[in-house]
Design an enzyme around this catalytic site. Structure first.
Site, PDB file in Angstrom:
ATOM      1  N   CYS A  50      72.179  -7.654  23.890  1.00 36.87           N
ATOM      2  CA  CYS A  50      72.200  -6.208  24.080  1.00 36.87           C
ATOM      3  C   CYS A  50      71.547  -5.807  25.403  1.00 36.87           C
ATOM      4  CB  CYS A  50      71.561  -5.492  22.899  1.00 36.87           C
ATOM      5  SG  CYS A  50      69.967  -6.148  22.456  1.00 36.87           S
ATOM      6  N   ASN A  51      70.801  -6.725  26.008  1.00 36.57           N
ATOM      7  CA  ASN A  51      70.153  -6.370  27.271  1.00 36.57           C
ATOM      8  C   ASN A  51      70.789  -6.981  28.509  1.00 36.57           C
ATOM      9  OD1 ASN A  51      68.157  -4.611  26.419  1.00 36.57           O
ATOM     10  ND2 ASN A  51      66.877  -6.305  25.715  1.00 36.57           N
ATOM     11  N   ARG A  52      71.747  -7.855  28.323  1.00 34.99           N
ATOM     12  CA  ARG A  52      72.333  -8.498  29.511  1.00 34.99           C
ATOM     13  C   ARG A  52      73.695  -9.103  29.229  1.00 34.99           C
ATOM     14  NH1 ARG A  52      68.698 -11.031  31.872  1.00 34.99           N
ATOM     15  NH2 ARG A  52      67.021 -10.262  30.555  1.00 34.99           N
ATOM     16  N   HIS A 100      66.592 -17.747  38.038  1.00 30.21           N
ATOM     17  CA  HIS A 100      66.887 -16.594  37.185  1.00 30.21           C
ATOM     18  C   HIS A 100      67.116 -17.038  35.734  1.00 30.21           C
ATOM     19  CE1 HIS A 100      68.211 -12.525  36.257  1.00 30.21           C
ATOM     20  NE2 HIS A 100      69.176 -13.080  35.539  1.00 30.21           N
ATOM     21  N   GLN A 117      63.315 -13.832  21.145  1.00 23.59           N
ATOM     22  CA  GLN A 117      64.716 -13.950  20.710  1.00 23.59           C
ATOM     23  C   GLN A 117      65.623 -14.505  21.794  1.00 23.59           C
ATOM     24  OE1 GLN A 117      62.824 -11.432  19.979  1.00 23.59           O
ATOM     25  NE2 GLN A 117      63.281 -10.549  17.982  1.00 23.59           N
ATOM     26  N   GLN A 121      69.144 -16.887  21.937  1.00 30.40           N
ATOM     27  CA  GLN A 121      70.436 -16.389  22.404  1.00 30.40           C
ATOM     28  C   GLN A 121      71.002 -17.279  23.508  1.00 30.40           C
ATOM     29  OE1 GLN A 121      68.770 -12.582  23.217  1.00 30.40           O
ATOM     30  NE2 GLN A 121      69.608 -11.636  21.361  1.00 30.40           N
ATOM     31  N   GLY A 192      56.050   6.633   3.351  1.00 26.58           N
ATOM     32  CA  GLY A 192      57.101   7.002   4.307  1.00 26.58           C
ATOM     33  C   GLY A 192      57.724   5.779   4.944  1.00 26.58           C
TER      34      GLY A 192
END
Lengths: 440, 269
Positions: A50-52, A100, A117, A121, A192
């Site tokens: 979701c970030n890259r 990188h 995580q 991945q 809650g």
């Protein structure tokens, strides 16, 4: 040959763009062979979270052409004109690409530095590419190195050690008071969403007993069933306070729900065993004066946020140490990669010289008349000897370049050797089989 | 023989420095090496004690040198018997500096001690080594209890102040510190009681008048009473946490001061 990394991440692209270019795991088996055609890209894999979205590839030809081909692939497959996302793309080549990837896998490039995580991945992305058959010797080596480096960063720095969310910070603090949660009792005042989240955390850490005390008894019972907890009527809260080792308060109330005298009394009953009090309600519903009581540790939402902030700072400091580890690993990897590249070159060079020598021998053989096996052996030995002596200085030089850490192997140099000795071409010869090609 | 004690000191020192490096820098490489070096030091340490015993034909507990070397030895044995299995490597960073200090004292201090002749009988009694061992290990246990209580106080202060530095990350949880200190407290108290019991028998068999008013007896009784009070507050009155830790530290301070006093003015130890 170069290692190329093209992609975009949470720093360069907003989520709207990232989600348009993302690939699901199920898509990878069909997508990867389209990306890695074997012509421009020799090997490749795709990391999509979701970030890259990042493509890691080994190019066969010119790097710019390879970048264009990756862009074309993304645009075609996602039906998104390149102009829409070109500004967000970054590209890294060779050394920088390796660095990188190492940084990504170690969590240094993540939104929350050090989150664990991403390593999983990266592993999955690699596994998918292996299944699709789009990785070769270089990516295999690179990814094995990447996983190793990420693991080293994790064990040798405290980059992932401290909690960076309010609920995990609370659990982390609780662990500094109670070593083992199995014998501890947690009491919730207010049931809650926040409380639910915290309980999930505590349950996964194996907390012993849970008491739930809520204004609306239905909600308390509902949660009690879900977490195998005990529901306590709100009016009887005071009687049960002494049972709690961890007290989590998240209610909306205009006044203090937990007062100092109640806790003081509870502490007497529990013989001053430590009590951890967490007040995540705003406005606060636990009297801050309670902090003065001995063996009581009261944390409100600001305290927890402060813990999270200082933990994040700590992670940043650890990240600097991780960069050092990664630096070393990049240099080491580039070196090993060069020897991987130089090996075939040396072999081709030797074979070429042998081909020429044996070819000439073959051509003139008839004019020499009948040779005894002894004579033939001497001539072959002489040919090998000439080839070796001739090749030796060049091969030594190649090994030196491979071992040295001055710069990456110059592609122009490679091209020069290929051209000068026509290393790609075949020559008819009776060159002896490969037995000594790895000798040097 | 003369190089064994400095050798042990150097090996323990190396082990400690390496251990500190591993713990503080979160390195895991060659963790067994630290233990190996410490074990080697322990062999030299033990060899020295055995050698001294053989040469003098008695337990090594009379000269200043012997007392400190034996105490250091007892602390190490106690630590590894009771604590090494738990995840408390950090405890070593507190235990070994004292061991080093004791060994240093042992190396520079006197090797001889003129003995009153009344002691000759006592030294030949077979129950004496038992008594000495009880007392040595009682002190070792009290020392460990003191270390754990100190760790508790430091950790408690961090939790109250809500500012977490390297110390906070390093130290174990409050419950662990508490468990360590109360366990050692109980063990130490039992050993001390047994030690005093055997001591009484020994004194009655030798020359009771000779011992009248000897600081060692006052030391033993005072220590016993202090720890009885500590245990009482902890177990009976249910004192927990901070107060219990402070009480334990005070108890240890009293013991240490009287120990030194008895050492300077008493007949034995």
């Amino acid at each position: 040959m170069s290692i190329l990394l093209v992609g975009l991440n949470h720093k360069t692209a907003p989520v709207e763009l990232r989600e348009q270019l993302a690939f699901s795991e199920a898509e990878l088996p069909t997508v990867l062979p389209l990306l890695v055609d074997g012509d421009i890209l020799a090997e490749g894999l795709l990391i999509s979270t979701c970030n890259r979205v990042e493509v890691v590839a080994v190019t066969r030809s010119d790097v710019n052409r390879a970048v264009e081909s990756v862009k074309a692939f993304l645009s075609n497959y996602r039906r998104l004109p390149i102009t829409e996302y070109a500004h967000a793309l970054y590209r890294y080549v060779d050394r920088e690409a390796v660095r990188h990837l190492f940084r990504v896998a170690s969590g240094l490039d993540s939104l929350v530095v050090g989150e664990p995580q991403i390593l999983g991945q990266v592993k999955e992305a690699y596994a998918a590419a292996v299944r699709a058959g789009t990785v070769g010797p270089i990516l295999t080596r690179l990814l094995q190195r990447t996983l190793h480096v990420a693991k080293r960063v994790r064990t040798e720095t405290a980059i992932g050690a401290s909690a960076v969310s309010v609920s995990s910070a609370a659990v982390e603090l609780a662990k500094k008071i109670f070593e083992d949660f199995r014998n501890t009792t947690v009491m919730l005042i207010g049931a809650g969403e926040m409380a639910e989240l915290a309980v999930q955390h505590l349950v996964s850490d194996g907390v012993g007993q849970i008491l739930i005390c809520n204004r609306t008894p239905e909600r308390a019972r509902e949660l009690a069933v879900r977490f195998q907890a005990e529901a306590v009527p709100f009016e009887e809260m005071t009687q049960h306070l002494a049972r709690a080792d961890i007290l989590l308060c998240s209610v909306a109330a205009p006044e203090y729900v937990v007062r100092r005298d109640q806790i003081a009394q509870a502490m007497d009953v529990r013989r001053h065993r430590p009590l951890f009090l967490i007040d995540i309600s705003v406005p606060r519903t636990v009297d801050p004066q309670i902090q003065d009581l001995e063996n009581v540790f009261l944390y409100d939402i600001d305290d927890l946020n402060q813990v999270v902030r200082s933990n994040l700072e700590r992670r940043e400091r650890e990240a600097a140490r991780a960069e050092v580890i990664i630096d070393e690993a990049v240099t080491e990897f580039m070196k090993s990669l060069r020897s991987l590249e130089v090996g075939p070159l040396i072999a081709a060079f030797r074979h070429r010289l042998q081909d020429i020598a044996y070819g000439e021998f073959q051509r003139h053989r008839r004019r020499l008349g009948a040779l005894t096996p002894e004579q033939e052996k001497v001539i072959k030995h002489m040919l090998d000897s000439i080839v070796n002596k001739f090749a030796h200085p060049a091969i030594t030089k190649f090994h030196q370049i491979a071992r040295g850490d001055s710069s990456d192997l110059d592609p122009a140099l490679l091209a020069f050797w290929h051209e000068a000795f026509r290393l790609g071409e075949k020559v008819e010869s009776t060159r002896p089989p490969e037995k000594d090609s790895t000798e040097l | 023989m003369s190089t064994l004690l400095p050798g042990a000191l150097i090996l323990y020192g190396l082990g400690l420095v390496y251990e500190a490096f591993l713990i503080l820098r979160r390195r895991r490489m060659l963790a067994a090496l630290a233990l190996g070096v410490i074990a080697l030091g322990f062999v030299a340490h033990t060899a020295w004690l055995v050698g001294v015993s053989f040469r003098s034909g008695r337990f090594p507990f009379l000269t200043t040198q012997e007392v400190f070397a034996s105490l250091a030895w007892a602390i190490i044995v106690y630590y590894f018997l009771l604590h090494a299995r738990r995840q408390t490597e950090v405890l070593r960073l507190f235990v070994f500096p004292l061991v080093l200090l004791f060994l240093m004292v042992a190396i520079v201090s006197s090797r001889t001690r003129p003995l009153p002749e009344q002691l000759e009988d006592l030294l030949r009694m077979p129950a004496l080594p038992l008594h000495v061992a009880f007392m040595m290990f009682a002190y070792a246990a009290f020392f460990l209890a003191f270390v754990a209580a100190t760790m508790y106080l430091v950790q408690e202060r961090e939790l109250k102040r809500k500012r977490f530095g390297a110390v906070f990350q390093l130290l174990p949880s409050l419950s662990t510190c508490e468990a360590l200190s109360s366990r050692s407290l109980v063990v130490g108290f039992l050993l001390l009681t047994l030690g005093i019991g055997t001591g009484v028998i020994l004194i009655r068999r030798s020359d009771p008048i000779f011992w009248r008013g000897d600081p060692i007896i006052i030391l033993a009784i005072l220590t016993w009473v202090v720890y009885l009070i500590v245990i009482h507050y902890r177990l009976m009155a249910g004192w927990r946490g901070r107060k219990a830790a402070i009480l334990l530290i005070l108890g240890f301070a009293v013991t240490a001061v009287t120990f030194l006093w008895a050492r300077l003015f008493g007949h034995i130890i």
